[in-house]
Design a protein around this motif. Structure first.
Motif, PDB file in Angstrom:
ATOM      1  N   PHE A   1       0.847  -1.527   0.047  1.00  0.00           N
ATOM      2  CA  PHE A   1       0.512   0.324  -0.613  1.00  0.00           C
ATOM      3  C   PHE A   1       0.827   1.471  -0.016  1.00  0.00           C
ATOM      4  N   VAL A   2       0.696   1.727  -1.115  1.00  0.00           N
ATOM      5  CA  VAL A   2       1.315   3.525  -1.089  1.00  0.00           C
ATOM      6  C   VAL A   2       0.706   4.120  -0.518  1.00  0.00           C
ATOM      7  N   ASN A   3       1.362   5.012   0.701  1.00  0.00           N
ATOM      8  CA  ASN A   3       0.792   5.416   2.015  1.00  0.00           C
ATOM      9  C   ASN A   3       0.835   7.393   2.172  1.00  0.00           C
ATOM     10  N   ARG A   4      -0.070   7.926   0.904  1.00  0.00           N
ATOM     11  CA  ARG A   4      -0.325   9.361   0.651  1.00  0.00           C
ATOM     12  C   ARG A   4       0.021   9.519   2.405  1.00  0.00           C
ATOM     13  N   LEU A   5      -0.374   9.448   3.452  1.00  0.00           N
ATOM     14  CA  LEU A   5       0.070  10.004   5.136  1.00  0.00           C
ATOM     15  C   LEU A   5       1.211  10.434   5.245  1.00  0.00           C
ATOM     16  N   GLN A   6       2.680   9.624   4.229  1.00  0.00           N
ATOM     17  CA  GLN A   6       3.292   9.894   4.847  1.00  0.00           C
ATOM     18  C   GLN A   6       4.414  10.562   3.694  1.00  0.00           C
ATOM     19  N   PHE A   7       3.507  10.567   2.498  1.00  0.00           N
ATOM     20  CA  PHE A   7       4.957  11.995   1.317  1.00  0.00           C
ATOM     21  C   PHE A   7       3.820  13.296   1.849  1.00  0.00           C
TER      22      PHE A   7
END
Length: 274
Positions: A52-58
């Motif tokens: 899962f590519v987690n938008r929250l950490q970008f």
């Protein structure tokens, strides 16, 4: 190997198991990830990888949109490594509504080093890991030591929330020239890739000096930073810290040397324990 994309499918797939061992990933897998999967296999009664590519950490100017999504190739590698189950949710499935409840890690650990240069990064990391642990009901979770600060924060989070999961850290996997394996290594052009192992060598140089008894941490850090700059890097930090909490060490403390630096447009991190 089974691949599921929804929480309902995941819960059904895990219903017969009591001790899942999970390896959380953002995909674009390499041999380091597969080593984590192999390390997880004896820890549970089913081995699960999440992608899962987690938008929250970008951050707003980071590489979320261009981060490689390579699900088919990732699943082929995971199956060959002996993974039993892959959970690969869409963003709409994992965050069906805005994730307004978030984990706020302590500033003393989260706002230094990576947190100083990537504000909010560890809020995103801790939030997604907590949610993945809840979804998978993992009893063991395996992470690489390359992301040293992340591993410490996750361990602290699990302890403070009294989660029934063991957090297992696995040594950084490296290429033959010493470069720490990372999904972002794929952004390097051939000339940069040939140069990239300089980061590891700089860290080992500081570590060797510490083992030899040098306690002038500031001078060692400055020398390493200057060496990287001279070679064309743009370093964010090279720092000698205490292993337990990443604060300033005393000479008798177990230490770790951590670094982050850009080579061209690619930002790499690494560390060496002393």
């Amino acid at each position: 190997m089974q691949i599921v994309h929804t929480l309902a499918q995941l819960r059904q797939a895990l219903s017969a198991y009591r001790h899942p061992a999970v390896v959380p990933t953002m995909g674009n897998l390499h041999d380091g990830h597969l080593a984590l999967v192999r390390a997880a296999q004896p820890l549970g009664d089913i081995t699960l990888a999440t992608i899962f590519v987690n938008r929250l950490q970008f951050g707003p100017h980071e590489d979320f949109e261009r981060y490689p999504r390579t699900l088919e190739a990732d699943c082929a590698q995971l199956e060959a490594a002996g993974c039993d189950l892959v959970f690969a949710p869409s963003e709409a499935e994992f965050y069906p509504e805005p994730q307004t409840y978030k984990v706020q890690p302590p500033a003393a650990l989260a706002d230094i080093l990576e947190g100083q240069f990537r504000p909010g990064f560890f809020v995103g990391v801790c939030t997604v890991v907590l949610k993945l642990l809840a979804c998978t009901q993992a009893r063991s979770a395996v992470f690489g030591k390359k992301d040293y600060q992340q591993l410490l924060l996750i361990r602290h989070m699990v302890r403070q929330f009294a989660l029934p999961v063991d957090i297992v850290g696995i040594a950084t996997h490296r290429s033959a020239d010493g470069l720490a394996l990372s999904s972002r290594n794929g952004y390097l052009n051939p000339a940069q890739r040939a140069q990239a192992a300089e980061l590891s060598r700089a860290l080992h140089g500081v570590a060797d000096a510490l083992r030899a008894g040098n306690t002038d941490y500031a001078a060692l850090e400055s020398q390493a930073l200057q060496s990287l700059r001279t070679s064309g890097w743009a370093p964010d930090y090279v720092s000698v810290r205490r292993q337990t909490d990443l604060q300033a060490p005393a000479p008798q403390d177990p230490m770790v040397v951590l670094a982050a630096a850009r080579l061209g447009e690619t930002r790499l991190i690494d560390n060496v324990e002393v």
